[in-house]
Design an enzyme around this catalytic site. Structure first.
Site, PDB file in Angstrom:
ATOM      1  N   GLY A  37       0.751  -1.250   0.000  1.00 19.26           N
ATOM      2  CA  GLY A  37       0.000   0.000   0.000  1.00 19.26           C
ATOM      3  C   GLY A  37       0.777   1.294   0.000  1.00 19.26           C
ATOM      4  O   GLY A  37       0.209   2.357  -0.256  1.00 19.26           O
ATOM      5  N   CYS A  39     -10.944   5.613 -28.689  1.00 21.03           N
ATOM      6  CA  CYS A  39     -12.192   6.264 -29.064  1.00 21.03           C
ATOM      7  C   CYS A  39     -13.121   6.493 -27.879  1.00 21.03           C
ATOM      8  O   CYS A  39     -14.167   5.861 -27.756  1.00 21.03           O
ATOM      9  CB  CYS A  39     -12.871   5.445 -30.143  1.00 21.03           C
ATOM     10  SG  CYS A  39     -11.886   5.453 -31.632  1.00 21.03           S
ATOM     11  N   GLU A  81       3.871  -6.737   1.647  1.00 26.22           N
ATOM     12  CA  GLU A  81       3.579  -6.999   0.234  1.00 26.22           C
ATOM     13  C   GLU A  81       3.525  -5.721  -0.584  1.00 26.22           C
ATOM     14  O   GLU A  81       2.481  -5.386  -1.145  1.00 26.22           O
ATOM     15  CB  GLU A  81       2.199  -7.647   0.094  1.00 26.22           C
ATOM     16  CG  GLU A  81       1.990  -8.922   0.799  1.00 26.22           C
ATOM     17  CD  GLU A  81       0.520  -9.317   0.777  1.00 26.22           C
ATOM     18  OE1 GLU A  81       0.253 -10.513   0.776  1.00 26.22           O
ATOM     19  OE2 GLU A  81      -0.360  -8.433   0.757  1.00 26.22           O
ATOM     20  N   TYR A 121       0.827  -0.952 -12.308  1.00 25.94           N
ATOM     21  CA  TYR A 121      -0.582  -0.912 -12.721  1.00 25.94           C
ATOM     22  C   TYR A 121      -0.788  -0.212 -14.063  1.00 25.94           C
ATOM     23  O   TYR A 121      -1.800   0.460 -14.277  1.00 25.94           O
ATOM     24  CB  TYR A 121      -1.444  -0.276 -11.618  1.00 25.94           C
ATOM     25  CG  TYR A 121      -1.310  -0.986 -10.284  1.00 25.94           C
ATOM     26  CD1 TYR A 121      -1.748  -2.304 -10.134  1.00 25.94           C
ATOM     27  CD2 TYR A 121      -0.722  -0.362  -9.182  1.00 25.94           C
ATOM     28  CE1 TYR A 121      -1.606  -2.973  -8.925  1.00 25.94           C
ATOM     29  CE2 TYR A 121      -0.567  -1.033  -7.973  1.00 25.94           C
ATOM     30  CZ  TYR A 121      -1.014  -2.334  -7.849  1.00 25.94           C
ATOM     31  OH  TYR A 121      -0.863  -2.991  -6.652  1.00 25.94           O
ATOM     32  N   TYR A 126      -9.195   6.048 -12.156  1.00 25.57           N
ATOM     33  CA  TYR A 126      -9.067   6.602 -10.798  1.00 25.57           C
ATOM     34  C   TYR A 126      -8.785   8.099 -10.798  1.00 25.57           C
ATOM     35  O   TYR A 126      -8.337   8.635  -9.779  1.00 25.57           O
ATOM     36  CB  TYR A 126      -7.901   5.932 -10.044  1.00 25.57           C
ATOM     37  CG  TYR A 126      -7.784   4.444 -10.177  1.00 25.57           C
ATOM     38  CD1 TYR A 126      -8.728   3.605  -9.609  1.00 25.57           C
ATOM     39  CD2 TYR A 126      -6.701   3.873 -10.841  1.00 25.57           C
ATOM     40  CE1 TYR A 126      -8.594   2.220  -9.711  1.00 25.57           C
ATOM     41  CE2 TYR A 126      -6.562   2.501 -10.939  1.00 25.57           C
ATOM     42  CZ  TYR A 126      -7.513   1.687 -10.375  1.00 25.57           C
ATOM     43  OH  TYR A 126      -7.376   0.336 -10.469  1.00 25.57           O
TER      44      TYR A 126
END
Ligand code: LLP
Length: 443
Positions: A253, A366, A295, A395, A339
């Site tokens: 995170g 498009c 992680e 990402y 986001y």
């Protein structure tokens, strides 16, 4: 407090070379664009290794910390090899990620399998390939995994994924630790799960608890809060069941710096808070020193990556926005449209002009929403200029699609003035390779 690699917008090796072009890893970005085409993902090996070292150094004071790279951020064979070489294990969430790290030669005992709806086939493959830990998310998975382990005469080593009930301030789509989350057991369901493991599911061995709060987090206080909840739960379980759990996984995170307005904390600062809290709860709850798993995904790989695009058409809306279009967009980087993510960019080629303009960088897909960067000041743009968008390591490729049937870009790894292709650019034939035209429809 020492700064860490996630606190920079650009890769550690980014510079302007004597030609005035941007370079990363000693490689001229304009030459890379020329040689490999655009859009092109470029990944800097030194930056990846530098953040790995930050994490390892930051946690030296708690030797029982174990690092697992959240491979969902970017999962390729070459990246897995680098992370394994740095001593990291892997947090995986699908057969595809497990298979990728397996093929890269990772030590499978250091692999954790996460996810809220793992299939029978995925669980079977994970068990067969020797995945070290399963973070079991729900009651169905407990039953399924036990059944598969029993049928194969094996024991599955598990953690229970719990929902700690902590909200962090990040985009709501990437919050995961709040009570209403789809992930993990509610704390009120933990005893039922443990009863089942101890009394019925004889092929499961429980080692600890797992939680993950969210992603792109800048608040440092949530990790101690999370550790408090996990440690308290471990001590409660010990007292009630005489079951000593010696592993806690606190997820990933930690945020990165996409723009000048982002101020992610240093890994060293977060590590100090975590370690202080760990020693605090060990004493407070009188529990044995647990192994602590982290992680991180984004903070490991984001800063190392940039994407190169070629600028093409432009449009000046009368009295309005000046658009410049690139040859990629939401299919290779869906984050701005998903986001409202913001990015920083520069023109990679040398520019003679001192003039600058406020522009909006539009994608080539498009959809009106395919805008990569709104309102950025750049030197006056000409068709053919190369745009370098920073912090695209995480990402981006891992969430890329073939929208509009556009081929996914290639990725090159740069280091010590060498560039090596680590993902080939898709071809038009790749795009139609899975199509089947039934005979009766053939023209
Ligand atoms: N562990 C678990 C259980 C996770 O669900 C995640 C991310 C991580 C670790 C790694 O988190 P990181 O260190 O990368 O923040 N696609 C979104 C991010 C989704 C994150 C999902 N889970 C984005 O582009 O912002």
């Amino acid at each position: 407090m020492a700064s860490s690699t996630n606190q920079y917008i650009k890769p550690a090796t980014a510079a302007r070379n004597s030609d005035g072009n941007l370079s990363i890893g000693g490689c001229d970005l304009v030459s890379l664009a020329d040689k490999y085409g655009t859009p092109l993902y470029v990944l800097d090996e030194k930056t990846i290794r530098s953040i790995c070292k930050d994490y390892k150094k930051a946690f030296e004071k708690y030797p029982k910390v174990r690092m697992m790279y959240a491979s969902k951020a970017l999962c390729t064979g070459a990246v897995a090899s680098i992370l394994a070489n740095e001593g990291f294990g892997f947090d995986t969430v699908s057969a595809g990620e497990i298979y990728t790290v397996y093929k890269a030669g990772a030590d499978m005992s250091k692999v954790l399998f996460n996810g809220n709806n793992k299939s029978y086939d995925e669980l079977s493959l994970a068990l067969e390939l020797g995945v070290g830990r399963f973070s079991v998310d729900n009651f169905l998975e407990l039953a399924l995994l036990n059944q598969i382990a029993q049928a194969n005469n094996k024991t599955a080593d598990i953690l229970l994924r719990i929902t700690p009930g902590i909200e962090c301030h990040t985009h709501e789509y990437i919050q995961t630790g709040h009570l209403d989350s789809k992930f993990g057991f509610d704390l009120t369901q933990v005893d039922e799960a443990i009863d089942l493991i101890l009394n019925e599911y004889k092929n499961l061995k429980l080692h600890g608890l797992h939680a993950h709060i969210g992603s792109q987090i800048f608040e440092t206080g949530i990790y101690p809060d999370e550790i408090e909840i996990l440690a308290k739960e471990i001590s409660r379980i010990d007292k009630k069941y005489g079951l000593t759990l010696d592993e806690i996984n606190i997820g990933g995170g930690l945020g990165v710096k996409y723009t000048q307005d982002d101020f992610p904390p240093s890994v060293y600062e977060v590590a100090d808070l975590i370690v202080t809290k760990l020693y605090d709860v060990i004493e407070k709850y009188n529990i044995p020193e647990p192994f602590v798993f982290l992680e991180p995904g984004r903070s490991i790989i984001s800063t190392a990556g940039v994407t190169l695009y070629t600028l093409g058409s432009s449009k000046q809306v009368p009295h309005g926005t000046k658009y410049h279009a690139i040859d990629g967009g939401m299919a290779d980087n869906p984050r701005p449209s998903m986001y409202q993510a913001k990015y920083y960019a520069e023109i990679a080629n040398a520019k003679e002009t001192a003039n600058s303009e406020m522009v909006t960088i539009a994608g080539r897909f498009c959809e009106s929403g395919d805008i990569l960067i709104r309102n950025i000041v750049l030197p006056e743009i000409n068709e053919g200029d190369i745009l370098c968008v920073y912090n695209t390591g995480a990402y981006n490729y891992s969430m890329a699609s073939n929208y509009n049937r556009v081929q996914k870009p290639a990725m090159v790894l740069v280091n010590d003035s060498d560039a090596e292709v680590i993902i080939k650019r898709e071809t038009l034939d790749d795009l139609v390779a899975h199509d089947i035209i039934p005979d009766r429809l053939k023209l």
